[in-house]
Design a protein around this motif. Structure first.
Motif, PDB file in Angstrom:
ATOM      1  N   LYS A  28       0.832  -1.209   0.000  1.00 39.64           N
ATOM      2  CA  LYS A  28       0.000   0.000   0.000  1.00 39.64           C
ATOM      3  C   LYS A  28       0.864   1.256   0.000  1.00 39.64           C
ATOM      4  CE  LYS A  28      -4.258  -1.785   2.128  1.00 39.64           C
ATOM      5  NZ  LYS A  28      -5.212  -1.652   3.258  1.00 39.64           N
ATOM      6  N   ILE A  29       1.951   1.227   0.746  1.00 41.49           N
ATOM      7  CA  ILE A  29       2.855   2.380   0.782  1.00 41.49           C
ATOM      8  C   ILE A  29       3.490   2.601  -0.587  1.00 41.49           C
ATOM      9  CG2 ILE A  29       4.977   3.307   1.800  1.00 41.49           C
ATOM     10  CD1 ILE A  29       4.236   1.782   4.386  1.00 41.49           C
ATOM     11  N   GLU A  30       3.907   1.517  -1.238  1.00 37.87           N
ATOM     12  CA  GLU A  30       4.475   1.627  -2.586  1.00 37.87           C
ATOM     13  C   GLU A  30       3.439   2.146  -3.583  1.00 37.87           C
ATOM     14  OE1 GLU A  30       5.892  -2.278  -3.357  1.00 37.87           O
ATOM     15  OE2 GLU A  30       7.557  -2.147  -1.922  1.00 37.87           O
ATOM     16  N   GLN A  31       2.198   1.701  -3.428  1.00 37.06           N
ATOM     17  CA  GLN A  31       1.125   2.180  -4.312  1.00 37.06           C
ATOM     18  C   GLN A  31       0.879   3.674  -4.107  1.00 37.06           C
ATOM     19  OE1 GLN A  31      -1.850  -0.629  -2.975  1.00 37.06           O
ATOM     20  NE2 GLN A  31      -1.677  -1.863  -4.833  1.00 37.06           N
ATOM     21  N   ALA A  32       0.985   4.120  -2.864  1.00 33.14           N
ATOM     22  CA  ALA A  32       0.817   5.541  -2.578  1.00 33.14           C
ATOM     23  C   ALA A  32       1.906   6.361  -3.250  1.00 33.14           C
ATOM     24  CB  ALA A  32       0.828   5.775  -1.073  1.00 33.14           C
ATOM     25  N   GLN A  33       3.133   5.860  -3.196  1.00 34.86           N
ATOM     26  CA  GLN A  33       4.243   6.563  -3.836  1.00 34.86           C
ATOM     27  C   GLN A  33       4.049   6.632  -5.345  1.00 34.86           C
ATOM     28  OE1 GLN A  33       6.544   8.294  -2.597  1.00 34.86           O
ATOM     29  NE2 GLN A  33       8.079   8.538  -4.218  1.00 34.86           N
ATOM     30  N   ALA A  34       3.587   5.537  -5.934  1.00 35.39           N
ATOM     31  CA  ALA A  34       3.344   5.530  -7.379  1.00 35.39           C
ATOM     32  C   ALA A  34       2.231   6.512  -7.751  1.00 35.39           C
ATOM     33  CB  ALA A  34       2.988   4.113  -7.828  1.00 35.39           C
ATOM     34  N   ALA A  35       1.212   6.585  -6.898  1.00 30.10           N
ATOM     35  CA  ALA A  35       0.105   7.500  -7.174  1.00 30.10           C
ATOM     36  C   ALA A  35       0.518   8.957  -7.013  1.00 30.10           C
ATOM     37  CB  ALA A  35      -1.062   7.192  -6.233  1.00 30.10           C
ATOM     38  N   TRP A  36       1.502   9.198  -6.147  1.00 30.64           N
ATOM     39  CA  TRP A  36       1.894  10.571  -5.873  1.00 30.64           C
ATOM     40  C   TRP A  36       2.509  11.257  -7.092  1.00 30.64           C
ATOM     41  CZ3 TRP A  36       6.937  12.927  -4.334  1.00 30.64           C
ATOM     42  CH2 TRP A  36       6.774  14.248  -3.930  1.00 30.64           C
ATOM     43  N   GLY A  37       3.196  10.497  -7.939  1.00 31.03           N
ATOM     44  CA  GLY A  37       3.808  11.085  -9.137  1.00 31.03           C
ATOM     45  C   GLY A  37       2.831  11.917  -9.934  1.00 31.03           C
ATOM     46  N   PRO A  38       1.765  11.311 -10.469  1.00 27.00           N
ATOM     47  CA  PRO A  38       0.790  12.112 -11.222  1.00 27.00           C
ATOM     48  C   PRO A  38      -0.034  13.046 -10.340  1.00 27.00           C
ATOM     49  CG  PRO A  38       0.121   9.800 -11.117  1.00 27.00           C
ATOM     50  CD  PRO A  38       1.503   9.872 -10.569  1.00 27.00           C
ATOM     51  N   TRP A  39      -0.283  12.656  -9.080  1.00 27.69           N
ATOM     52  CA  TRP A  39      -1.135  13.485  -8.225  1.00 27.69           C
ATOM     53  C   TRP A  39      -0.475  14.832  -7.910  1.00 27.69           C
ATOM     54  CZ3 TRP A  39      -5.837  14.360  -7.259  1.00 27.69           C
ATOM     55  CH2 TRP A  39      -6.239  15.066  -6.136  1.00 27.69           C
ATOM     56  N   ARG A  40       0.816  14.831  -7.646  1.00 26.68           N
ATOM     57  CA  ARG A  40       1.481  16.099  -7.317  1.00 26.68           C
ATOM     58  C   ARG A  40       1.528  17.021  -8.525  1.00 26.68           C
ATOM     59  NH1 ARG A  40       7.892  14.347  -6.777  1.00 26.68           N
ATOM     60  NH2 ARG A  40       8.057  13.317  -8.786  1.00 26.68           N
ATOM     61  N   ASN A  41       1.416  16.462  -9.721  1.00 30.14           N
ATOM     62  CA  ASN A  41       1.429  17.266 -10.941  1.00 30.14           C
ATOM     63  C   ASN A  41       0.040  17.692 -11.393  1.00 30.14           C
ATOM     64  OD1 ASN A  41       4.271  17.244 -11.301  1.00 30.14           O
ATOM     65  ND2 ASN A  41       4.158  15.166 -12.125  1.00 30.14           N
ATOM     66  N   MET A 146      -5.409  18.463  -0.990  1.00 36.44           N
ATOM     67  CA  MET A 146      -5.420  19.705  -1.781  1.00 36.44           C
ATOM     68  C   MET A 146      -4.008  20.209  -2.014  1.00 36.44           C
ATOM     69  SD  MET A 146      -7.462  21.681  -3.374  1.00 36.44           S
ATOM     70  CE  MET A 146      -7.455  23.303  -4.156  1.00 36.44           C
ATOM     71  N   ALA A 147      -3.109  19.965  -1.069  1.00 35.95           N
ATOM     72  CA  ALA A 147      -1.716  20.395  -1.223  1.00 35.95           C
ATOM     73  C   ALA A 147      -0.938  19.514  -2.187  1.00 35.95           C
ATOM     74  CB  ALA A 147      -1.031  20.404   0.138  1.00 35.95           C
ATOM     75  N   GLY A 148      -1.513  18.362  -2.562  1.00 36.48           N
ATOM     76  CA  GLY A 148      -0.827  17.471  -3.490  1.00 36.48           C
ATOM     77  C   GLY A 148      -0.124  16.305  -2.839  1.00 36.48           C
ATOM     78  N   ASN A 149      -0.375  16.091  -1.544  1.00 37.80           N
ATOM     79  CA  ASN A 149       0.184  14.923  -0.870  1.00 37.80           C
ATOM     80  C   ASN A 149      -0.725  13.717  -1.058  1.00 37.80           C
ATOM     81  OD1 ASN A 149       2.492  16.187   0.447  1.00 37.80           O
ATOM     82  ND2 ASN A 149       0.991  17.280   1.690  1.00 37.80           N
ATOM     83  N   CYS A 150      -0.194  12.538  -0.773  1.00 36.57           N
ATOM     84  CA  CYS A 150      -0.996  11.323  -0.671  1.00 36.57           C
ATOM     85  C   CYS A 150      -1.119  10.958   0.802  1.00 36.57           C
ATOM     86  CB  CYS A 150      -0.363  10.173  -1.447  1.00 36.57           C
ATOM     87  SG  CYS A 150      -0.545  10.328  -3.237  1.00 36.57           S
ATOM     88  N   GLY A 151      -2.222  10.321   1.174  1.00 36.16           N
ATOM     89  CA  GLY A 151      -2.475  10.041   2.573  1.00 36.16           C
ATOM     90  C   GLY A 151      -2.619   8.568   2.891  1.00 36.16           C
ATOM     91  N   LEU A 152      -2.081   8.186   4.038  1.00 33.00           N
ATOM     92  CA  LEU A 152      -2.288   6.859   4.608  1.00 33.00           C
ATOM     93  C   LEU A 152      -2.935   7.059   5.977  1.00 33.00           C
ATOM     94  CD1 LEU A 152       1.219   5.287   3.896  1.00 33.00           C
ATOM     95  CD2 LEU A 152      -0.900   4.766   2.663  1.00 33.00           C
TER      96      LEU A 152
END
Length: 457
Positions: A28-41, A146-152
């Motif tokens: 799940k943590i790895e999935q969050a990191q992968a999702a963060w790439g497009p989400w922060r952009n 809203m700031a562009g972070n991913c949450g766990l």
């Protein structure tokens, strides 16, 4: 390993959940990191649409979610409906204001251009408590996403159903998969999550002891943390206060959420000249609250969230009475069918330094009354605490009240003639053993961003 949700009305098991295995959490943590790439952009307008969608989904599911809180932690149904509405409001607040709060700020220097820009940190862990199972989470979720972070989210085990419902709400609102995920884990697994290099920061709402532990773990890895911890909020009632009004606000604050709120009024500091009259009014208003099934429409007080916490509170009451305090209301476990967690509204008077209740947080429907000679002593006693979350002062002299609130009371939120509460528009947090950092308002959304200087010449 498994965890259970238990109905505090009767002690019956609602549901048993299998705890996420270590490899599941890592994935799940790895999935969050992968999702963060497009989400922060993603752009702010896209995020705002999704937060507004979230508000709509929350309102659509409002009744169901309020019923889930009533079932898992005993919150009266109307209080649960109000909580979901507040969650919708904080989503809309950051949808409207987030971009403005994180807009680049130009600063004049000898450079051609120099400015501050706010960029997301990455994956942030939230460790949340059971008492406001949706609001506590959403006051992190709305500014964080809203700031562009991913949450766990690591939620309290007794509200696992609420935790999973939060993830379902965000997915239904259209948030990309894995931008926000619930970790079904116990407290012992938290350190491993913090240690994962992908996780960049942690926020915790909970007890002072839990906060200290998480703060140490995060600090050892130089990771940012925000802590909103316990409180023993003082409400000062001065000799010129409107006593009937003050007694009503004080009773409401002490019994909000079945007495289980960090910023509930807990210590009532009364100037001697008005103490007798105030106590009479206060006792009547505390006694008038209707206790019962949280699903019943006329219920104002449900059970405490867990029987063990109720028993711990009762022992604190007994210990304080044994130390010389007087119980003028309640102080007992009421008669209800089933293995329940109910506790009667209670007032203890004669509280003095050295008694357990003078220094400890009593997290339940127990009011502590302290009499003082004058305003100066009231302020001194109010500040004589390990905690510093909220405080309130009641006086007809608004100028004096404002001066006391702004200059003399040591707390993160100080109110005059009003109940201390959190508001999406205002920063919220404490000092001393009530924690550090701020949630909500402009300060909340800037806690988990890189405040970056850019200098061009």
């Amino acid at each position: 390993m498994s965890m259970q949700s238990i109905n505090p009305v009767n002690g019956e098991v609602i549901k048993t959940y299998k705890e996420d295995a270590e490899e599941v959490v890592a994935k799940k943590i790895e999935q969050a990191q992968a999702a963060w790439g497009p989400w922060r952009n993603s752009i702010f307008k896209e995020r705002a649409v999704l937060l507004n969608n979230t508000a709509a989904v929350l309102r659509k599911r409002q009744q169901k979610l309020a019923e889930l809180m009533a079932l898992e932690m005993g919150k009266p149904l109307q209080a649960g409906l109000d909580e979901i509405e507040k969650c919708a409001a904080v989503c809309e607040y950051y949808a409207e204001n987030g971009e403005k709060y994180l807009k680049d700020e130009m600063i004049a220097t000898e450079a051609t251009r120099s400015f501050v820009t706010y960029k997301p940190l990455g994956v942030v862990l939230a460790v949340m408590p059971w008492n406001f199972p949706f609001w506590q989470a959403f006051r992190f979720i709305a500014p964080g996403l809203m700031a562009g972070n991913c949450g766990l989210l690591k939620h309290s085990s007794n509200v696992t159903g609420c935790a999973l419902a939060i993830e379902e709400v965000l997915l239904a609102a259209g948030f990309p998969e894995h931008v926000f995920q619930t970790l079904v884990i116990g407290s012992k697994a938290v350190q491993k999550v913090i240690e994962n290099p992908i996780v960049k920061a942690v926020t915790l709402t909970g007890s002072t002891q839990a906060g200290m532990k998480v703060a140490q773990q995060a600090a050892a890895l130089l990771k940012k943390s925000v802590l909103e911890l316990g409180g023993s909020d003082p409400y000062l009632v001065l000799e010129d206060a409107n006593l009937d009004y003050a007694a009503g606000i004080c009773a409401e604050s002490r019994l909000i959420n079945n007495g289980q709120s960090c910023i509930a009024a807990k210590r009532f500091i009364l100037v001697e000249s008005i103490a007798e009259e105030f106590i009479k009014l206060f006792k009547a208003k505390m006694s008038a609250k209707r206790t019962g099934d949280p699903f019943a429409k006329n219920t104002q007080l449900g059970p405490m969230s867990r029987k063990d916490l109720r028993d711990e509170l009762h022992q604190q009451v007994l210990d304080t009475i044994a130390a010389g305090a007087e119980c003028i209301l309640g102080g007992e476990i009421p008669e209800f069918p089933g293995d329940h967690a109910f506790y009667t509204p209670t007032i203890l008077t004669g509280i003095k330094k050295g008694m357990p209740a003078y220094t400890e947080e009593l997290f339940g429907p127990v009011a502590l009354v302290i009499k003082v000679k004058n305003t100066e002593e009231a302020i001194r006693v109010a500040n004589d605490s390990l905690f510093g979350l909220g405080a309130a002062v009641f006086t007809k002299d608004e100028v004096k009240g404002e001066q006391i609130a702004s200059h003399q009371l040591h707390a993160g939120s100080c109110f005059v003639n009003a109940l201390v509460k959190s508001d999406p528009r205002l920063p919220f947090g404490g000092i001393k053993q009530s924690g550090y950092g701020r949630e909500l308002g402009v300060f909340g959304i800037r806690e988990f961003v890189n405040i970056k200087t850019v200098y061009v010449r």
